[in-house]
Write a protein that holds these residues in place. Structure first.
Motif, PDB file in Angstrom:
ATOM      1  N   LEU A  40     -25.430  22.929 -40.298  1.00 46.17           N
ATOM      2  CA  LEU A  40     -26.630  23.021 -39.472  1.00 46.17           C
ATOM      3  C   LEU A  40     -27.119  21.647 -39.030  1.00 46.17           C
ATOM      4  CD1 LEU A  40     -28.544  25.745 -41.524  1.00 46.17           C
ATOM      5  CD2 LEU A  40     -27.664  26.017 -39.190  1.00 46.17           C
ATOM      6  N   LEU A  41     -27.139  20.704 -39.960  1.00 40.79           N
ATOM      7  CA  LEU A  41     -27.605  19.358 -39.634  1.00 40.79           C
ATOM      8  C   LEU A  41     -26.681  18.683 -38.636  1.00 40.79           C
ATOM      9  CD1 LEU A  41     -29.492  16.926 -40.096  1.00 40.79           C
ATOM     10  CD2 LEU A  41     -28.002  16.261 -42.006  1.00 40.79           C
ATOM     11  N   PHE A  42     -25.388  18.721 -38.899  1.00 42.47           N
ATOM     12  CA  PHE A  42     -24.430  18.052 -38.016  1.00 42.47           C
ATOM     13  C   PHE A  42     -24.510  18.609 -36.597  1.00 42.47           C
ATOM     14  CE2 PHE A  42     -20.395  17.503 -35.878  1.00 42.47           C
ATOM     15  CZ  PHE A  42     -20.103  16.169 -36.119  1.00 42.47           C
ATOM     16  N   THR A  43     -24.573  19.932 -36.480  1.00 42.50           N
ATOM     17  CA  THR A  43     -24.607  20.552 -35.155  1.00 42.50           C
ATOM     18  C   THR A  43     -25.912  20.250 -34.439  1.00 42.50           C
ATOM     19  OG1 THR A  43     -23.224  22.346 -36.015  1.00 42.50           O
ATOM     20  CG2 THR A  43     -24.298  22.709 -33.910  1.00 42.50           C
ATOM     21  N   HIS A  50     -21.870  17.204 -28.431  1.00 46.84           N
ATOM     22  CA  HIS A  50     -20.799  18.166 -28.661  1.00 46.84           C
ATOM     23  C   HIS A  50     -21.311  19.591 -28.472  1.00 46.84           C
ATOM     24  CE1 HIS A  50     -18.332  14.950 -30.301  1.00 46.84           C
ATOM     25  NE2 HIS A  50     -19.280  14.659 -31.175  1.00 46.84           N
ATOM     26  N   PRO A  51     -21.078  20.180 -27.289  1.00 45.47           N
ATOM     27  CA  PRO A  51     -21.417  21.602 -27.121  1.00 45.47           C
ATOM     28  C   PRO A  51     -20.684  22.407 -28.192  1.00 45.47           C
ATOM     29  CG  PRO A  51     -20.842  20.589 -25.024  1.00 45.47           C
ATOM     30  CD  PRO A  51     -20.497  19.588 -26.082  1.00 45.47           C
ATOM     31  N   ILE A  52     -21.236  23.557 -28.541  1.00 42.32           N
ATOM     32  CA  ILE A  52     -20.674  24.335 -29.634  1.00 42.32           C
ATOM     33  C   ILE A  52     -19.197  24.659 -29.434  1.00 42.32           C
ATOM     34  CG2 ILE A  52     -20.731  26.651 -30.670  1.00 42.32           C
ATOM     35  CD1 ILE A  52     -23.744  26.417 -30.766  1.00 42.32           C
ATOM     36  N   ASP A  53     -18.791  24.927 -28.192  1.00 41.61           N
ATOM     37  CA  ASP A  53     -17.379  25.261 -27.979  1.00 41.61           C
ATOM     38  C   ASP A  53     -16.471  24.045 -28.087  1.00 41.61           C
ATOM     39  OD1 ASP A  53     -18.153  23.974 -25.669  1.00 41.61           O
ATOM     40  OD2 ASP A  53     -17.425  25.519 -24.298  1.00 41.61           O
ATOM     41  N   GLN A  54     -17.069  22.855 -28.269  1.00 41.76           N
ATOM     42  CA  GLN A  54     -16.292  21.633 -28.482  1.00 41.76           C
ATOM     43  C   GLN A  54     -16.685  20.962 -29.802  1.00 41.76           C
ATOM     44  OE1 GLN A  54     -16.641  19.039 -25.017  1.00 41.76           O
ATOM     45  NE2 GLN A  54     -16.772  20.809 -23.652  1.00 41.76           N
ATOM     46  N   SER A  55     -17.320  21.685 -30.664  1.00 42.67           N
ATOM     47  CA  SER A  55     -17.831  21.111 -31.903  1.00 42.67           C
ATOM     48  C   SER A  55     -16.715  20.605 -32.813  1.00 42.67           C
ATOM     49  CB  SER A  55     -18.655  22.154 -32.668  1.00 42.67           C
ATOM     50  OG  SER A  55     -19.023  21.654 -33.948  1.00 42.67           O
ATOM     51  N   GLN A 219     -27.868  29.928 -31.013  1.00 46.09           N
ATOM     52  CA  GLN A 219     -26.432  29.646 -30.935  1.00 46.09           C
ATOM     53  C   GLN A 219     -25.982  28.810 -32.132  1.00 46.09           C
ATOM     54  OE1 GLN A 219     -25.283  27.895 -27.161  1.00 46.09           O
ATOM     55  NE2 GLN A 219     -26.464  29.407 -26.010  1.00 46.09           N
ATOM     56  N   ILE A 220     -26.793  27.821 -32.492  1.00 47.69           N
ATOM     57  CA  ILE A 220     -26.467  26.979 -33.640  1.00 47.69           C
ATOM     58  C   ILE A 220     -26.505  27.797 -34.926  1.00 47.69           C
ATOM     59  CG2 ILE A 220     -27.246  25.017 -35.040  1.00 47.69           C
ATOM     60  CD1 ILE A 220     -28.202  23.681 -32.475  1.00 47.69           C
ATOM     61  N   VAL A 221     -27.525  28.635 -35.048  1.00 47.33           N
ATOM     62  CA  VAL A 221     -27.640  29.504 -36.230  1.00 47.33           C
ATOM     63  C   VAL A 221     -26.408  30.384 -36.366  1.00 47.33           C
ATOM     64  CG1 VAL A 221     -28.872  31.483 -37.192  1.00 47.33           C
ATOM     65  CG2 VAL A 221     -30.158  29.523 -36.328  1.00 47.33           C
TER      66      VAL A 221
END
Length: 289
Positions: A40-43, A50-55, A219-221
């Motif tokens: 959670l913190l890193f994202t 870094h969009p989620i699809d490129q995380s 989305q992050i959750v």
């Protein structure tokens, strides 16, 4: 309880580590949700880079992105790709430790760095620890839950004792609310969006109304959920620090699973111990007797 090798690492941290004002630390006893919190913190911190699809979490285990001081940085026994110099990490440096607040290097306590502390119902922690080490040491299949339970009752928890560890950070979160954000695993599971917003506000990177409207928080959750992390290929195979199976960091992640494993007498003993240790603190954990 700190085993001898780990104790040497802690001494090395106290002697050599120098905190920066921009550092963010995740703290908590082992098996209390620190891996989930790292995701959670890193994202959250890197959501604009870094969009989620490129995380990077799609290709790296959370433990490989948020370094643990005593197990990774100051432990020569365990080695996997990591910076030779912590100063090579761009700010904010995301780090973690299981060390008690009293034992933290003075530079951490004196700096403007921030600490995210997570705690968990001790019985769920014990259960998670049991299965984690069962995976780690397959040969010790004769281990019973009671072994870990007795150690807990006697204060023999890795980096513990449990109640002293938790209460140090609990009290500091009131004395220095700008320094320590105290989180309960159960609360995070109950309303992850609310507490992720608290986290972002605390580290100085609050979500904007536009981000909320776009559903970025949810989305992050969803992305960092234990269910999703467990299903990522990167977390299914391989090891951390040469020994720990990546998949062992993601088991059930349930709240209250202890009710299926502990006897009434064990629950009663824990409840009495909890009342004794936490009396007057304002901190409590739900127990079903």
């Amino acid at each position: 309880m700190i085993n001898p090798p780990l104790f040497r690492n802690v001494l090395s941290i106290q002697k050599h580590f120098v905190a920066k004002d921009t550092d963010i630390f995740i703290t908590g006893l082992p098996k209390t949700g620190t891996t989930w919190l790292k995701s959670l913190l890193f994202t959250t911190v890197n959501r604009n880079n870094h969009p989620i699809d490129q995380s990077p979490l799609l290709t790296h285990h959370p433990q490989e992105l948020v370094y643990n001081l005593e197990s990774d940085v100051y432990n020569e026994a365990f080695v996997y790709p990591r910076p030779n110099n912590l100063n090579d990490l761009p700010p904010p440096r995301l780090l973690s430790t299981h060390i008690s607040y009293t034992s933290l290097p003075e530079s951490i306590k004196a700096s403007r760095s921030r600490i995210l502390y997570i705690c968990r119902n001790p019985l769920d922690m014990i259960l998670s620890m049991y299965y984690f080490f069962l995976e780690f040491e397959k040969k010790k299949k004769n281990y019973e839950d009671e072994d870990f339970f007795e150690d807990f009752c006697e204060g023999k928890v890795l980096c513990g004792p449990f109640f002293e560890h938790v209460l140090e950070y609990w009290k500091t979160s009131f004395e220095r609310p700008d320094k320590v954000l105290f989180l309960k695993y159960e609360d995070l599971k109950d309303d992850p969006k609310l507490h992720l917003m608290r986290l972002a506000e605390f580290i100085g990177m609050p979500f904007s109304l536009e981000e909320e409207d776009k559903g970025i928080i949810q989305q992050i959750v969803n992305f960092c959920s234990i269910k999703n992390m467990k299903e990522l290929d990167v977390n299914k195979k391989g090891v951390i620090n040469k020994f720990f199976e990546k998949k062992s960091y993601f088991r059930k992640g349930e709240v209250g699973d202890w009710a299926n494993h502990f006897s009434p007498s064990m629950l009663e003993r824990t409840n009495k111990l909890m009342q004794e240790k936490l009396e007057g603190s304002g901190l409590s954990f739900k127990m079903l007797l």
